[in-house]
Scaffold this active site. Structure first.
Site, PDB file in Angstrom:
ATOM      1  N   ARG A 140      -8.678  -0.694   4.087  1.00  0.00           N
ATOM      2  CA  ARG A 140      -7.851   0.426   3.419  1.00  0.00           C
ATOM      3  C   ARG A 140      -6.262  -0.350   3.381  1.00  0.00           C
ATOM      4  NH1 ARG A 140      -7.712   5.920   6.700  1.00  0.00           N
ATOM      5  NH2 ARG A 140      -6.437   6.199   5.106  1.00  0.00           N
TER       6      ARG A 140
ATOM      7  N   ASP B 236       4.041   0.754  12.353  1.00  0.00           N
ATOM      8  CA  ASP B 236       2.859   0.017  11.571  1.00  0.00           C
ATOM      9  C   ASP B 236       3.018  -1.610  12.069  1.00  0.00           C
ATOM     10  OD1 ASP B 236       2.100   2.335  10.268  1.00  0.00           O
ATOM     11  OD2 ASP B 236       3.144   2.008   8.686  1.00  0.00           O
TER      12      ASP B 236
ATOM     13  N   ARG C  55       0.191  14.740  13.085  1.00  0.00           N
ATOM     14  CA  ARG C  55       0.492  14.627  11.872  1.00  0.00           C
ATOM     15  C   ARG C  55       0.572  15.767  10.680  1.00  0.00           C
ATOM     16  NH1 ARG C  55      -1.556   9.048   9.278  1.00  0.00           N
ATOM     17  NH2 ARG C  55       0.209   8.811   8.380  1.00  0.00           N
TER      18      ARG C  55
ATOM     19  N   LYS D 249       0.893  -1.210   0.000  1.00  0.00           N
ATOM     20  CA  LYS D 249      -0.074  -0.001  -0.143  1.00  0.00           C
ATOM     21  C   LYS D 249       0.938   1.269  -0.128  1.00  0.00           C
ATOM     22  CE  LYS D 249      -1.644   1.573   3.974  1.00  0.00           C
ATOM     23  NZ  LYS D 249      -1.592   2.810   4.329  1.00  0.00           N
ATOM     24  N   ASN D 250       1.958   1.141   0.825  1.00  0.00           N
ATOM     25  CA  ASN D 250       2.686   2.607   1.091  1.00  0.00           C
ATOM     26  C   ASN D 250       3.598   2.745   0.035  1.00  0.00           C
ATOM     27  OD1 ASN D 250       0.808   3.114   3.106  1.00  0.00           O
ATOM     28  ND2 ASN D 250       2.532   2.480   4.855  1.00  0.00           N
TER      29      ASN D 250
ATOM     30  N   CYS E 249      -5.259  13.383  12.816  1.00  0.00           N
ATOM     31  CA  CYS E 249      -5.922  11.941  12.518  1.00  0.00           C
ATOM     32  C   CYS E 249      -6.075  11.180  13.724  1.00  0.00           C
ATOM     33  CB  CYS E 249      -5.305  11.271  11.284  1.00  0.00           C
ATOM     34  SG  CYS E 249      -3.993  10.296  11.465  1.00  0.00           S
TER      35      CYS E 249
HETATM   36  N1  EPU Z   1       6.104  14.876  10.774  1.00  0.00           N
HETATM   37  C1  EPU Z   1       5.885  16.119  11.135  1.00  0.00           C
HETATM   38  N2  EPU Z   1       5.970  17.066  10.091  1.00  0.00           N
HETATM   39  C2  EPU Z   1       5.620  16.652   8.644  1.00  0.00           C
HETATM   40  C3  EPU Z   1       5.630  15.395   8.580  1.00  0.00           C
HETATM   41  C4  EPU Z   1       5.589  14.497   9.675  1.00  0.00           C
HETATM   42  O1  EPU Z   1       6.192  16.602  12.275  1.00  0.00           O
HETATM   43  O2  EPU Z   1       5.650  17.542   7.843  1.00  0.00           O
HETATM   44  C5  EPU Z   1       5.956  13.940  12.042  1.00  0.00           C
HETATM   45  C6  EPU Z   1       4.635  13.002  12.027  1.00  0.00           C
HETATM   46  O3  EPU Z   1       3.545  13.738  12.775  1.00  0.00           O
HETATM   47  C7  EPU Z   1       5.008  11.738  12.859  1.00  0.00           C
HETATM   48  C8  EPU Z   1       6.553  11.695  12.264  1.00  0.00           C
HETATM   49  O4  EPU Z   1       6.819  12.767  11.440  1.00  0.00           O
HETATM   50  O5  EPU Z   1       5.048  11.885  14.218  1.00  0.00           O
HETATM   51  C9  EPU Z   1       6.625  10.564  11.045  1.00  0.00           C
HETATM   52  O6  EPU Z   1       5.383  10.678  10.332  1.00  0.00           O
HETATM   53  P1  EPU Z   1       5.526  10.400   8.620  1.00  0.00           P
HETATM   54  O7  EPU Z   1       5.491  11.680   8.020  1.00  0.00           O
HETATM   55  O8  EPU Z   1       6.821   9.717   8.372  1.00  0.00           O
HETATM   56  O9  EPU Z   1       4.507   9.583   8.325  1.00  0.00           O
HETATM   57  P2  EPU Z   1       3.504   9.749   6.959  1.00  0.00           P
HETATM   58  O10 EPU Z   1       4.390   9.810   6.012  1.00  0.00           O
HETATM   59  O11 EPU Z   1       2.263  10.482   7.240  1.00  0.00           O
HETATM   60  C10 EPU Z   1       3.885   7.083   6.453  1.00  0.00           C
HETATM   61  C11 EPU Z   1       2.871   5.737   6.262  1.00  0.00           C
HETATM   62  C12 EPU Z   1       2.465   5.456   7.669  1.00  0.00           C
HETATM   63  C13 EPU Z   1       3.381   5.110   8.623  1.00  0.00           C
HETATM   64  C14 EPU Z   1       4.309   6.460   8.634  1.00  0.00           C
HETATM   65  C15 EPU Z   1       5.605   6.138   9.551  1.00  0.00           C
HETATM   66  C16 EPU Z   1       2.182   6.153   4.062  1.00  0.00           C
HETATM   67  C17 EPU Z   1       1.020   6.345   3.064  1.00  0.00           C
HETATM   68  N3  EPU Z   1       1.945   6.305   5.113  1.00  0.00           N
HETATM   69  O12 EPU Z   1       3.126   8.126   6.983  1.00  0.00           O
HETATM   70  O13 EPU Z   1       1.625   4.183   7.347  1.00  0.00           O
HETATM   71  O14 EPU Z   1       2.962   4.906   9.780  1.00  0.00           O
HETATM   72  O15 EPU Z   1       4.922   6.717   7.403  1.00  0.00           O
HETATM   73  O16 EPU Z   1       6.305   5.097   9.097  1.00  0.00           O
HETATM   74  O17 EPU Z   1       3.296   5.890   3.471  1.00  0.00           O
HETATM   75  C18 EPU Z   1      -0.322   2.710   7.650  1.00  0.00           C
HETATM   76  O18 EPU Z   1       0.080   2.357   6.913  1.00  0.00           O
HETATM   77  O19 EPU Z   1      -1.205   2.286   8.584  1.00  0.00           O
HETATM   78  C19 EPU Z   1       0.373   4.209   8.089  1.00  0.00           C
HETATM   79  C20 EPU Z   1      -0.068   4.877   8.937  1.00  0.00           C
END
Ligand code: EPU
Length: 420
Positions: free
Chosen positions: A399, A307, A124, A22-23, A119
């Protein structure tokens, strides 16, 4: 609403085919916005989030064909069909919609994307995505809940991320691929899905080096060409079924799973007394009768993935001894705890730390969770609980897990979906 009904106590045995990730699929669909022409992806998982991303691309004007099969073909829009806005309705159902921001600004000079907001698992924010685009020369305005990003041609920059955000890096890599000059991303996310995106962009003609390390260098090019690509298997789906095999003292081959994407998870499984072996067809997981407690700290890749935290917590509930789990990525990712408590688990949470006292005999109950991995953990709990477990709010599972009930039933689980 549908529910998943599980009768616990069956030892799982056989093979589970692992679907495309998915990711990885979500950023790859967004990457199809970058070239002119038609890109084709294979091994696309049949998931609600993938359908949402396909719907978003369609709304932006792209022609998406093949939804519902494992092949998706994405063709660029007729000029009169092009739209540059990701509306609130879609972004609020799937945060990853924000992945269209980088490609649209890079290719068309503008994008308007609804801000995702908080969320279920945490605040996030997307500040790092925006900071990077600003460093590349983009003007960022916030109005009426939307972020409006403009820049005639992005230019390369050195960007040091405050956190190694996964989708943030993906957005910036896609933006930098068509920027003028060199971009250096420091403190970059090292997840396999980031590497996969870089691989696909390079196939399209981008010049990206260092994906999978903390420093990624992107030499911008003027245009990209469409490609055909088969998506990597889902390491979190594989990890989830590995825990299912372990907890039921089963013997399951996870077909297609890649051990190199699962090192931290495999290490913790082995420390728990589970046998994990790489085979030609994938990864074999055999559960020992005695599962030992292990401590877990979630970290960015290559650390233990957030995850997989909920799934390992369920295993900790039935393991011998006490486990300490620390969730370091998201501030609110323990929604499964009260539900597991209703099934007889003994867990105390204090801030980011959960103390799990093992040895529980879980009992079936009606349970529900508010996010994908928490919901998966409740299915796992149902596999070892006595009696019947009903997992409600199945749309969370849909999802991220393709045909979860068929895959588990295929290795002997007594599990079915009740359509409601
Ligand atoms: N963060 C910030 N600022 C930003 C972006 C992120 O402070 O601009 C923080 C977030 O709040 C969090 C941390 O950085 O505390 C890590 O978040 P990240 O941005 O890496 O998460 P994401 O990209 O939104 C992806 C996966 C998630 C997975 C996370 C961490 C996708 C589509 N989603 O989310 O997947 O948990 O990385 O590995 O790739 C899931 O599949 O169930 C899922 C939630």
């Amino acid at each position: 609403m549908d529910k998943i009904v599980v009768e616990g106590g069956v030892r799982l045995s056989g093979k589970i085919p692992i679907s495309g990730a998915k990711n990885a699929a979500l950023p790859l669909l967004a990457a199809a916005l970058l070239p002119s022409g038609r890109s084709i992806y294979k091994n696309v998982p049949g998931l609600a989030d993938v359908r949402t991303m396909a719907k978003l691309l369609t709304m932006l004007g792209w022609e998406v064909e093949g939804s519902g099969t494992d092949t998706l073909s994405i063709g660029s829009p007729a000029p009169d069909k092009l739209k540059l806005e990701a509306p609130y309705d879609l972004v609020k159902t799937m945060r990853a919609s924000v992945l269209v921001l980088g490609p649209l600004v890079a290719r068309y000079g503008r994008a308007r994307v609804s801000l995702p907001g908080g969320c279920a698992i945490g605040a996030r924010p997307i500040d790092q995505h925006l900071k990077g685009l600003q460093a590349m020369g983009a003007e960022v305005k916030l109005d009426h809940g939307y972020v409006d990003v403009t820049c005639k041609r992005l230019r390369g920059a050195t960007i040091v991320l405050d956190v190694p955000t996964v989708t943030g890096c993906e957005n910036l890599i896609m933006a930098a691929a068509l920027a003028q000059g060199r971009t250096v991303l420091e403190n970059a996310a090292r997840e396999p899905e980031v590497e996969e995106l870089a691989l696909v962009l390079n196939k399209m003609g981008a010049k990206i080096q260092g994906a999978g390390t903390p420093i990624i260098t992107i030499e911008g090019v003027d245009e990209l060409k469409p490609i055909e690509h088969a998506i990597i298997p889902d390491r979190i789906e594989a990890g989830t079924y590995a825990v299912a095999a372990a907890m039921t003292h089963g013997d399951v081959l996870l077909e297609g799973a890649r051990p190199e994407h699962l090192e931290a998870v495999i290490a913790k499984l082995r420390a728990s007394g589970v046998t994990v072996a790489a085979e030609a067809g994938g990864l074999r997981v055999k559960g020992d009768a005695d599962i030992r407690a292990v401590d877990i700290v979630t970290q960015p890749h290559p650390g233990f993935p957030t995850d997989m935290q909920a799934q390992f917590m369920v295993m900790a509930c039935v393991a011998r001894g006490q486990s300490i789990i620390k969730e370091m990525i998201f501030e609110n990712r323990y929604m499964h705890v009260p539900e597991l408590g209703r099934m007889g688990a003994d867990i105390t949470v204090d801030g980011r730390t959960a103390v799990v006292r093992g040895g529980a005999q879980l009992t079936g109950a009606a349970v529900m969770a508010t996010d994908l991995r928490a919901s998966a953990s409740l299915v796992l709990a149902g596999l070892v609980a006595s009696g019947t477990t009903e997992v409600l709010r199945v749309y969370h599972l849909d999802r991220g897990y393709e045909q979860i009930e068929q895959k588990l039933a295929g290795v002997g689980a007594k599990i079915r979906r009740v359509v409601g």
